[in-house]
Scaffold this motif. Structure first.
Motif, PDB file in Angstrom:
ATOM      1  N   CYS A  86       0.997  -1.265  -0.093  1.00 32.92           N
ATOM      2  CA  CYS A  86       0.026   0.049  -0.150  1.00 32.92           C
ATOM      3  C   CYS A  86       0.978   1.265   0.084  1.00 32.92           C
ATOM      4  O   CYS A  86       0.738   2.227  -0.613  1.00 32.92           O
ATOM      5  N   SER A  87       1.851   1.168   0.668  1.00 32.21           N
ATOM      6  CA  SER A  87       2.893   2.425   0.731  1.00 32.21           C
ATOM      7  C   SER A  87       3.613   2.627  -0.537  1.00 32.21           C
ATOM      8  O   SER A  87       3.996   3.677  -0.843  1.00 32.21           O
ATOM      9  N   ARG A  88       3.619   1.592  -1.452  1.00 32.15           N
ATOM     10  CA  ARG A  88       4.470   1.846  -2.602  1.00 32.15           C
ATOM     11  C   ARG A  88       3.326   1.791  -3.799  1.00 32.15           C
ATOM     12  O   ARG A  88       3.763   1.299  -4.898  1.00 32.15           O
ATOM     13  N   LEU A  89       2.080   1.910  -3.563  1.00 34.72           N
ATOM     14  CA  LEU A  89       1.220   1.768  -4.521  1.00 34.72           C
ATOM     15  C   LEU A  89       1.705   2.585  -5.809  1.00 34.72           C
ATOM     16  O   LEU A  89       1.566   2.076  -7.110  1.00 34.72           O
ATOM     17  N   ASP A  90       2.051   3.843  -5.711  1.00 37.84           N
ATOM     18  CA  ASP A  90       2.358   4.799  -6.808  1.00 37.84           C
ATOM     19  C   ASP A  90       3.758   4.054  -7.655  1.00 37.84           C
ATOM     20  O   ASP A  90       3.542   4.059  -8.783  1.00 37.84           O
ATOM     21  N   GLU A  91       4.580   3.579  -6.933  1.00 34.24           N
ATOM     22  CA  GLU A  91       5.610   2.781  -7.465  1.00 34.24           C
ATOM     23  C   GLU A  91       5.340   1.818  -8.360  1.00 34.24           C
ATOM     24  O   GLU A  91       5.984   1.542  -9.442  1.00 34.24           O
ATOM     25  N   LEU A  92       4.415   0.864  -7.889  1.00 30.13           N
ATOM     26  CA  LEU A  92       4.038  -0.409  -8.387  1.00 30.13           C
ATOM     27  C   LEU A  92       3.276   0.289  -9.600  1.00 30.13           C
ATOM     28  O   LEU A  92       3.465  -0.716 -10.762  1.00 30.13           O
ATOM     29  N   TRP A  93       2.638   1.155  -9.695  1.00 31.32           N
ATOM     30  CA  TRP A  93       1.914   1.709 -10.859  1.00 31.32           C
ATOM     31  C   TRP A  93       3.012   1.967 -11.813  1.00 31.32           C
ATOM     32  O   TRP A  93       2.591   1.546 -13.093  1.00 31.32           O
ATOM     33  N   GLN A  94       3.794   2.692 -11.624  1.00 33.78           N
ATOM     34  CA  GLN A  94       4.772   3.202 -12.590  1.00 33.78           C
ATOM     35  C   GLN A  94       5.510   1.819 -13.126  1.00 33.78           C
ATOM     36  O   GLN A  94       5.880   1.863 -14.301  1.00 33.78           O
ATOM     37  N   GLU A  95       5.832   0.941 -12.401  1.00 36.16           N
ATOM     38  CA  GLU A  95       6.535  -0.245 -12.698  1.00 36.16           C
ATOM     39  C   GLU A  95       5.497  -1.121 -13.726  1.00 36.16           C
ATOM     40  O   GLU A  95       6.139  -1.539 -14.818  1.00 36.16           O
ATOM     41  N   GLU A  96       4.429  -0.994 -13.650  1.00 34.57           N
ATOM     42  CA  GLU A  96       3.397  -1.674 -14.533  1.00 34.57           C
ATOM     43  C   GLU A  96       3.445  -0.758 -15.865  1.00 34.57           C
ATOM     44  O   GLU A  96       3.131  -1.492 -17.108  1.00 34.57           O
ATOM     45  N   GLN A  97       3.500   0.545 -15.777  1.00 39.82           N
ATOM     46  CA  GLN A  97       3.402   1.405 -17.133  1.00 39.82           C
ATOM     47  C   GLN A  97       4.803   1.436 -17.825  1.00 39.82           C
ATOM     48  O   GLN A  97       4.822   1.264 -18.895  1.00 39.82           O
ATOM     49  N   TRP A  98       5.902   1.332 -16.939  1.00 45.00           N
ATOM     50  CA  TRP A  98       6.994   1.675 -17.889  1.00 45.00           C
ATOM     51  C   TRP A  98       8.366   0.489 -17.614  1.00 45.00           C
ATOM     52  O   TRP A  98       9.364   0.470 -18.089  1.00 45.00           O
ATOM     53  N   GLY A  99       7.957  -0.514 -16.591  1.00 45.33           N
ATOM     54  CA  GLY A  99       8.679  -1.519 -16.367  1.00 45.33           C
ATOM     55  C   GLY A  99       9.570  -1.311 -15.162  1.00 45.33           C
ATOM     56  O   GLY A  99       9.580  -0.390 -14.729  1.00 45.33           O
ATOM     57  N   ARG A 100      10.233  -2.470 -14.662  1.00 43.26           N
ATOM     58  CA  ARG A 100      10.917  -2.424 -13.429  1.00 43.26           C
ATOM     59  C   ARG A 100      12.230  -1.641 -13.532  1.00 43.26           C
ATOM     60  O   ARG A 100      13.239  -2.054 -14.234  1.00 43.26           O
ATOM     61  N   ASP A 101      12.567  -0.752 -12.775  1.00 45.06           N
ATOM     62  CA  ASP A 101      13.918  -0.251 -12.358  1.00 45.06           C
ATOM     63  C   ASP A 101      14.564  -1.228 -11.182  1.00 45.06           C
ATOM     64  O   ASP A 101      14.341  -0.965 -10.308  1.00 45.06           O
ATOM     65  N   GLU A 102      15.583  -2.000 -11.762  1.00 43.85           N
ATOM     66  CA  GLU A 102      16.217  -2.995 -10.832  1.00 43.85           C
ATOM     67  C   GLU A 102      16.885  -2.351  -9.710  1.00 43.85           C
ATOM     68  O   GLU A 102      16.794  -3.022  -8.681  1.00 43.85           O
ATOM     69  N   GLU A 103      17.591  -1.097  -9.900  1.00 40.41           N
ATOM     70  CA  GLU A 103      18.305  -0.558  -8.595  1.00 40.41           C
ATOM     71  C   GLU A 103      17.085  -0.072  -7.654  1.00 40.41           C
ATOM     72  O   GLU A 103      17.247  -0.420  -6.410  1.00 40.41           O
ATOM     73  N   ALA A 104      16.033   0.587  -8.277  1.00 38.61           N
ATOM     74  CA  ALA A 104      15.044   0.939  -7.328  1.00 38.61           C
ATOM     75  C   ALA A 104      14.240  -0.035  -6.724  1.00 38.61           C
ATOM     76  O   ALA A 104      13.879  -0.069  -5.458  1.00 38.61           O
ATOM     77  N   HIS A 105      14.077  -1.233  -7.309  1.00 40.80           N
ATOM     78  CA  HIS A 105      13.400  -2.309  -6.989  1.00 40.80           C
ATOM     79  C   HIS A 105      14.187  -2.953  -5.666  1.00 40.80           C
ATOM     80  O   HIS A 105      13.515  -3.453  -4.651  1.00 40.80           O
ATOM     81  N   ALA A 106      15.530  -3.032  -5.804  1.00 41.27           N
ATOM     82  CA  ALA A 106      16.387  -3.976  -4.848  1.00 41.27           C
ATOM     83  C   ALA A 106      16.276  -2.861  -3.511  1.00 41.27           C
ATOM     84  O   ALA A 106      16.136  -3.246  -2.567  1.00 41.27           O
ATOM     85  N   LEU A 107      16.313  -1.491  -3.840  1.00 43.68           N
ATOM     86  CA  LEU A 107      16.212  -0.700  -2.694  1.00 43.68           C
ATOM     87  C   LEU A 107      14.968  -0.823  -1.857  1.00 43.68           C
ATOM     88  O   LEU A 107      14.850  -0.916  -0.534  1.00 43.68           O
ATOM     89  N   ALA A 108      13.948  -1.128  -2.593  1.00 43.44           N
ATOM     90  CA  ALA A 108      12.528  -0.977  -2.139  1.00 43.44           C
ATOM     91  C   ALA A 108      12.441  -2.535  -1.457  1.00 43.44           C
ATOM     92  O   ALA A 108      11.607  -2.618  -0.337  1.00 43.44           O
ATOM     93  N   GLU A 109      13.156  -3.522  -1.794  1.00 40.36           N
ATOM     94  CA  GLU A 109      12.937  -4.757  -1.325  1.00 40.36           C
ATOM     95  C   GLU A 109      13.753  -4.824   0.001  1.00 40.36           C
ATOM     96  O   GLU A 109      13.337  -5.147   1.302  1.00 40.36           O
ATOM     97  N   THR A 110      14.853  -3.998   0.285  1.00 45.92           N
ATOM     98  CA  THR A 110      15.519  -3.661   1.710  1.00 45.92           C
ATOM     99  C   THR A 110      14.602  -3.025   2.590  1.00 45.92           C
ATOM    100  O   THR A 110      14.642  -3.417   3.558  1.00 45.92           O
ATOM    101  N   LYS A 111      14.049  -2.168   2.061  1.00 38.83           N
ATOM    102  CA  LYS A 111      13.075  -1.185   2.876  1.00 38.83           C
ATOM    103  C   LYS A 111      11.992  -2.377   3.418  1.00 38.83           C
ATOM    104  O   LYS A 111      11.603  -2.078   4.501  1.00 38.83           O
ATOM    105  N   LYS A 112      11.440  -3.295   2.597  1.00 37.14           N
ATOM    106  CA  LYS A 112      10.395  -3.992   2.632  1.00 37.14           C
ATOM    107  C   LYS A 112      10.678  -4.837   3.827  1.00 37.14           C
ATOM    108  O   LYS A 112      10.230  -5.309   4.776  1.00 37.14           O
TER     109      LYS A 112
END
Length: 237
Positions: free
Chosen positions: A196-222
């Protein structure tokens, strides 16, 4: 003895000791201390045993990153205990600009997704804490009801030092006071709240694809978010 001033293991045995103020952890019979030389006395045996297990699991070289419960205890004892009111106020202030209240202007599909995910959380907070926060479209600041914010502030101040140290991570990582409360009250699975806290970022991933560096940082925070929820759970007897 803290063990934080050396990289090598210097003890053989780890034990838990019940004391007047709570439970301590002993390394070879000597009291464990934080980096600030505060005795590690924790509220219950569960926390002490979790800390002891982390120290017992160390190899020849100490790895502080492998001891999340110890790091949480350090924060509770060396930081929160010394400024509980200040930390509580800082976290309560998130309510005035809560992530869940600031909605996209467009596209409408994202607006609808935010409403679907976030409105029930705001409704829950309104019922649970008698604190209605109002969502707005756009990023312009809108003041929330002062009474609602004060009721949420009182809830934050009621947390113990160890609870507040865990709650700090839940709120600061998610950007939402309401998500922090929802996490500690088990309103939804913790990973669902994180999403829920990453809803906007997940939306962007759906539209433009995953940024692997940003995804790795998000996984660390998760991972840190999930750990913080687990730490809060350790506070219950």
């Amino acid at each position: 003895m803290s063990g934080w001033n050396t990289k090598k293991r210097f003890w053989k045995d780890v034990s838990v000791s019940e004391q007047d103020a709570g439970f301590g952890v002993l390394l070879d019979g000597r009291s464990l201390k934080t980096p600030a030389k505060t005795a590690v006395i924790v509220p219950n045996a569960k926390i002490a045993e979790a800390i002891a297990a982390e120290w017992d699991a160390q190899g020849d070289q100490i790895d502080p990153l492998s001891m999340p419960v110890m790091r949480w205890a350090n924060a509770a004892l060396d930081k929160v205990a010394l400024q509980h009111a200040e930390v509580a106020d800082m976290l309560a202030d998130y309510g005035g600009t809560d992530l869940l209240c600031y909605r996209a202007v467009s596209p409408e599909a994202l607006v609808a997704r935010q409403a679907e995910a976030w409105d029930p959380l705001l409704d829950w907070a309104a019922e649970r804490y008698n604190a209605r926060l109002v969502p707005v479209r756009g990023v312009m600041f809108q003041a929330q009801d002062a009474g609602a914010l004060e009721r949420l502030r009182q809830e934050v101040h009621a947390f113990s030092n160890f609870e507040l140290a865990a709650f700090h991570d839940l709120v600061s990582l998610s950007g939402s006071l309401i998500l922090g409360f929802a996490a500690v009250e088990d309103l939804k699975p913790v990973t669902e709240l994180w999403n829920c806290s990453r809803l906007d970022e997940l939306w962007q991933e759906e539209q433009w694809g995953r940024d692997e560096e940003a995804h790795a940082l998000a996984e660390t925070k998760k991972s840190a978010f999930v750990q913080a929820r687990n730490h809060f759970d350790l506070c219950s007897d």
